[in-house]
Enzyme design. Structure first.
Site, PDB file in Angstrom:
ATOM      1  N   CYS A  63       0.810  -1.222   0.000  1.00 37.72           N
ATOM      2  CA  CYS A  63       0.000   0.000   0.000  1.00 37.72           C
ATOM      3  C   CYS A  63       0.845   1.274   0.000  1.00 37.72           C
ATOM      4  O   CYS A  63       0.344   2.360  -0.276  1.00 37.72           O
ATOM      5  CB  CYS A  63      -0.960  -0.009   1.189  1.00 37.72           C
ATOM      6  SG  CYS A  63      -2.026  -1.456   1.186  1.00 37.72           S
TER       7      CYS A  63
ATOM      8  N   HIS B  43      -3.646   6.977   2.953  1.00 41.53           N
ATOM      9  CA  HIS B  43      -4.019   5.664   2.438  1.00 41.53           C
ATOM     10  C   HIS B  43      -5.435   5.352   2.923  1.00 41.53           C
ATOM     11  O   HIS B  43      -5.745   5.510   4.099  1.00 41.53           O
ATOM     12  CB  HIS B  43      -3.021   4.637   2.952  1.00 41.53           C
ATOM     13  CG  HIS B  43      -3.342   3.240   2.586  1.00 41.53           C
ATOM     14  ND1 HIS B  43      -3.854   2.893   1.355  1.00 41.53           N
ATOM     15  CD2 HIS B  43      -3.230   2.074   3.283  1.00 41.53           C
ATOM     16  CE1 HIS B  43      -4.044   1.590   1.313  1.00 41.53           C
ATOM     17  NE2 HIS B  43      -3.688   1.072   2.466  1.00 41.53           N
TER      18      HIS B  43
ATOM     19  N   ASN C 186     -10.046  -0.397   0.262  1.00 42.46           N
ATOM     20  CA  ASN C 186      -8.593  -0.256   0.197  1.00 42.46           C
ATOM     21  C   ASN C 186      -8.107  -0.788  -1.150  1.00 42.46           C
ATOM     22  O   ASN C 186      -8.184  -1.995  -1.403  1.00 42.46           O
ATOM     23  CB  ASN C 186      -7.978  -1.043   1.369  1.00 42.46           C
ATOM     24  CG  ASN C 186      -6.461  -1.028   1.357  1.00 42.46           C
ATOM     25  OD1 ASN C 186      -5.836  -0.562   0.407  1.00 42.46           O
ATOM     26  ND2 ASN C 186      -5.866  -1.551   2.416  1.00 42.46           N
TER      27      ASN C 186
END
Ligand SMILES: CC(C)(COP(=O)(O)OP(=O)(O)OC[C@H]1O[C@@H](n2cnc3c(N)ncnc32)[C@H](O)[C@@H]1OP(=O)(O)O)[C@@H](O)C(=O)NCCC(=O)NCCS
Length: 333
Positions: free
Chosen positions: A118, A260, A290
């Site tokens: 990520c 994020h 996500n």
């Protein structure tokens, strides 16, 4: 000695698949022991996008790249470098960046992938920026793209509800103006905590260490509670460091925080601990979940396209994930 250049963020683009998967599908179709209410209140996620058959991280990345190149007022022939961040490439070899280079019809420029989960987009942004800052590339394309829904265990309610697919991209261009564009980037990793987020691959020789046995080797598995704590702690640290990094601007000089997009409760906890104003935070995880390496560039592109952020604003990008990795970038748009 090489004269260092400024690195302008000249254009952004993003692409998400058309297929919307609401929380209700996990109970109604997948018969999972969960609920829309649990997912919404524990994560903030309402729906996410799933790539269709034939859609891949390279194809989504190519569409995001085309949008970023158009926004920059350039053509693929202008690019000198492609760096693609992904942990779900189409192939083990060649790289997604090679596939994107071919799809865009670029010259034989350098192109390669980066795997930092990520944090991947900020790692790629750092590499692309350094090529541009030193004059090695005039225009660099940086892509973050993932299709994590292809590596989820749909019997594991702890993980499969969290993720979606998508891609985001940015074009970086050399400028004689210093102190604009990409100002500072901080990258970190701690491989000793590798077991908290893992996707063992089919080439893994032995099952990796970890408390749980997984039914299939190439599924994502996470230790959600531990990752939650890690994410909040690191996000607070990254915000505090950024305030030091932009001393001349101060906290008030940061116009937006683009974190994020992992869990609304992680973001809220970090904001409360750091005192960062919540009205300056860009959140779209309710619609996309996500999306791993794509999460920050999709949110950045959306912030720019909706007018939430505008040219001249200074934004703080913050990411964390598998590795463990964590990272931040201060960018004046
Ligand atoms: C995964 C996450 C949403 C879980 O939320 P949480 O509040 O920490 O929940 P916990 O893990 O403490 O679990 C609480 C209970 O909910 C249950 N639960 C977990 N997922 C559930 C779901 N989808 N539906 C219903 N119940 C669920 C657990 O089994 C547990 O039950 P128990 O108390 O009977 O054992 C949260 O920890 C998180 O977002 N972590 C980070 C995710 C991550 O790793 N992302 C990738 C890297 S960036």
């Amino acid at each position: 000695m090489t004269q260092l250049l400024g690195v302008a963020l000249r254009g952004t683009g993003s692409c998400v698949p058309a297929r919307v998967v609401p929380n209700g599908d996990f109970t109604d179709i997948l018969k999972l022991d969960t609920s829309d209410e649990w997912i919404r209140t524990r994560t903030g996620i309402r729906e996410r996008r799933f790539a269709a058959s034939g859609e891949t991280s390279a194809s989504l990345g190519t569409l995001a790249a085309r949008a970023a190149i158009a926004a920059a007022g350039l053509t693929p022939a202008d690019l000198d470098l492609i760096v693609c961040a992904t942990v779900t490439p189409d192939l083990m070899c060649p790289s997604n960046a090679n596939l994107i280079q071919a799809a865009l019809g670029c010259r034989p420029i350098p192109s390669f992938d980066i795997a930092a989960a990520c944090s991947g987009f900020l790692y790629a942004l750092s590499v692309g920026s350094q090529f541009v800052r030193t004059g090695a590339a005039k225009h660099a394309l940086v892509v973050g793209t993932d299709v994590l829904t292809r590596i989820l265990d749909y019997t594991d309610r702890n993980s499969c509800i969290l993720f979606g697919d998508g891609a985001g991209a940015a074009v970086l261009s050399a400028t004689p103006v210093l102190n604009t564009g990409v100002r500072t980037i901080r990258l970190y990793s701690d491989g000793t905590r590798q077991e908290l987020i893992q996707v063992p691959s089919k080439v893994t020789q032995t099952p990796p260490p970890g408390p749980k046995q997984v039914p299939r080797l190439d599924y994502m598995r996470i230790s959600g509670r531990e990752v939650f704590r890690f994410a909040v702690t690191r996000m607070v640290e990254l915000i505090e460091q950024a305030v030091v990094d932009c001393r001349e601007l101060g906290l008030g000089g940061i116009d937006a925080l683009i974190p994020h997009q992992v869990n609304q409760r992680i973001i809220d906890a970090a904001l409360e601990a750091s005192g960062f104003p919540s009205e300056k935070v860009m959140v779209n995880l309710d619609r996309y979940g996500n999306t791993s390496a794509a999460s920050v560039p999709i949110a950045l592109d959306e912030a720019l396209r909706t007018g939430r952020c505008k040219p001249g604003d200074t934004v703080l990008l913050v990411a964390f994930g598998g590795g463990l990795t964590w990272s931040s970038a201060l960018v004046t748009l």
